[in-house]
Motif scaffolding. Structure first.
Motif, PDB file in Angstrom:
ATOM      1  N   ARG A  16       0.828  -1.206   0.000  1.00 48.94           N
ATOM      2  CA  ARG A  16       0.000   0.000   0.000  1.00 48.94           C
ATOM      3  C   ARG A  16       0.862   1.255   0.000  1.00 48.94           C
ATOM      4  O   ARG A  16       1.795   1.371   0.787  1.00 48.94           O
ATOM      5  CB  ARG A  16      -0.941  -0.006   1.199  1.00 48.94           C
ATOM      6  CG  ARG A  16      -0.233   0.053   2.524  1.00 48.94           C
ATOM      7  CD  ARG A  16      -1.140  -0.196   3.705  1.00 48.94           C
ATOM      8  NE  ARG A  16      -1.416  -1.619   3.756  1.00 48.94           N
ATOM      9  CZ  ARG A  16      -2.540  -2.132   4.234  1.00 48.94           C
ATOM     10  NH1 ARG A  16      -3.448  -1.368   4.750  1.00 48.94           N
ATOM     11  NH2 ARG A  16      -2.724  -3.421   4.226  1.00 48.94           N
ATOM     12  N   PRO A  17       0.575   2.203  -0.891  1.00 50.87           N
ATOM     13  CA  PRO A  17       1.356   3.432  -0.924  1.00 50.87           C
ATOM     14  C   PRO A  17       0.975   4.405   0.192  1.00 50.87           C
ATOM     15  O   PRO A  17       1.747   5.286   0.529  1.00 50.87           O
ATOM     16  CB  PRO A  17       1.053   4.023  -2.302  1.00 50.87           C
ATOM     17  CG  PRO A  17      -0.213   3.393  -2.740  1.00 50.87           C
ATOM     18  CD  PRO A  17      -0.329   2.082  -2.034  1.00 50.87           C
ATOM     19  N   LEU A  18      -0.220   4.257   0.765  1.00 52.93           N
ATOM     20  CA  LEU A  18      -0.698   5.095   1.867  1.00 52.93           C
ATOM     21  C   LEU A  18      -1.394   4.198   2.890  1.00 52.93           C
ATOM     22  O   LEU A  18      -1.992   3.186   2.514  1.00 52.93           O
ATOM     23  CB  LEU A  18      -1.714   6.134   1.371  1.00 52.93           C
ATOM     24  CG  LEU A  18      -1.229   7.165   0.362  1.00 52.93           C
ATOM     25  CD1 LEU A  18      -2.405   7.941  -0.215  1.00 52.93           C
ATOM     26  CD2 LEU A  18      -0.248   8.108   1.023  1.00 52.93           C
ATOM     27  N   THR A  20      -4.204   4.430   4.245  1.00 52.78           N
ATOM     28  CA  THR A  20      -5.646   4.301   4.001  1.00 52.78           C
ATOM     29  C   THR A  20      -5.978   3.497   2.746  1.00 52.78           C
ATOM     30  O   THR A  20      -7.138   3.387   2.380  1.00 52.78           O
ATOM     31  CB  THR A  20      -6.293   5.695   3.885  1.00 52.78           C
ATOM     32  OG1 THR A  20      -5.623   6.427   2.863  1.00 52.78           O
ATOM     33  CG2 THR A  20      -6.220   6.441   5.201  1.00 52.78           C
ATOM     34  N   THR A  87      -9.330   8.412  -2.820  1.00 51.26           N
ATOM     35  CA  THR A  87      -7.918   8.518  -3.175  1.00 51.26           C
ATOM     36  C   THR A  87      -7.601   7.567  -4.314  1.00 51.26           C
ATOM     37  O   THR A  87      -7.986   6.407  -4.272  1.00 51.26           O
ATOM     38  CB  THR A  87      -7.036   8.155  -1.954  1.00 51.26           C
ATOM     39  OG1 THR A  87      -7.402   8.976  -0.845  1.00 51.26           O
ATOM     40  CG2 THR A  87      -5.568   8.337  -2.266  1.00 51.26           C
ATOM     41  N   ALA A  89      -4.401   5.943  -6.530  1.00 54.31           N
ATOM     42  CA  ALA A  89      -2.964   5.744  -6.377  1.00 54.31           C
ATOM     43  C   ALA A  89      -2.442   4.844  -7.483  1.00 54.31           C
ATOM     44  O   ALA A  89      -3.174   4.030  -8.035  1.00 54.31           O
ATOM     45  CB  ALA A  89      -2.667   5.112  -5.023  1.00 54.31           C
ATOM     46  N   SER A  96       7.260   0.783  -4.533  1.00 52.33           N
ATOM     47  CA  SER A  96       6.525   0.386  -3.345  1.00 52.33           C
ATOM     48  C   SER A  96       7.161  -0.767  -2.588  1.00 52.33           C
ATOM     49  O   SER A  96       6.688  -1.159  -1.547  1.00 52.33           O
ATOM     50  CB  SER A  96       5.095  -0.007  -3.731  1.00 52.33           C
ATOM     51  OG  SER A  96       5.135  -1.172  -4.537  1.00 52.33           O
TER      52      SER A  96
END
Length: 123
Positions: A16-18, A20, A87, A89, A96
């Motif tokens: 996951r890049p973030l 959330t 969001t 992405a 990543s």
């Protein structure tokens, strides 16, 4: 037969890049099982949101079965991730820290943690 040794033998973990956003496990479906109906050609994406889901996914892949089944464990499950805005992405394996997952070693879904192994984006 176990899915982790047959149709899900080759898979990539896109971290996951973030916080959330979910992780993505991308299965490279072998030719004998591939179908034109797959969402990404011969690739089947699985969205995994929590460490609990990673453990559940690993158990699902390692159950002994008589015949192969679709790896659709989470397809109809509501999301547990919450965010105030939508969001978008780009999951870039090189940026990543995505890992090629070996059938015997489930990944950690913690963002930013590295594991040994190689990762190549699908071609």
């Amino acid at each position: 037969m176990r899915l982790g040794n047959t149709i899900a033998r080759q898979r990539l973990h896109y971290r996951r890049p973030l916080p959330t956003l979910p992780d993505v496990c991308l299965i490279d479906i072998p030719q004998p099982y591939a179908s034109p109906s797959l969402p990404l050609g011969r690739y089947y994406p699985v969205i995994i949101e929590t460490d609990v889901e990673w453990r559940e996914w690993d158990r699902f892949l390692n159950i002994e079965r008589q015949v192969p089944v679709a790896p659709d464990l989470f397809d109809r499950r509501p999301s547990v991730l919450r965010a105030g805005t939508i969001t978008f992405a780009h999951y870039d394996p090189a940026a990543s820290g995505c890992q090629r997952i070996r059938p015997t070693s489930p990944p950690s879904s913690s963002p930013g943690r590295s594991r040994s192994g190689t990762c190549r984006p699908p071609s």
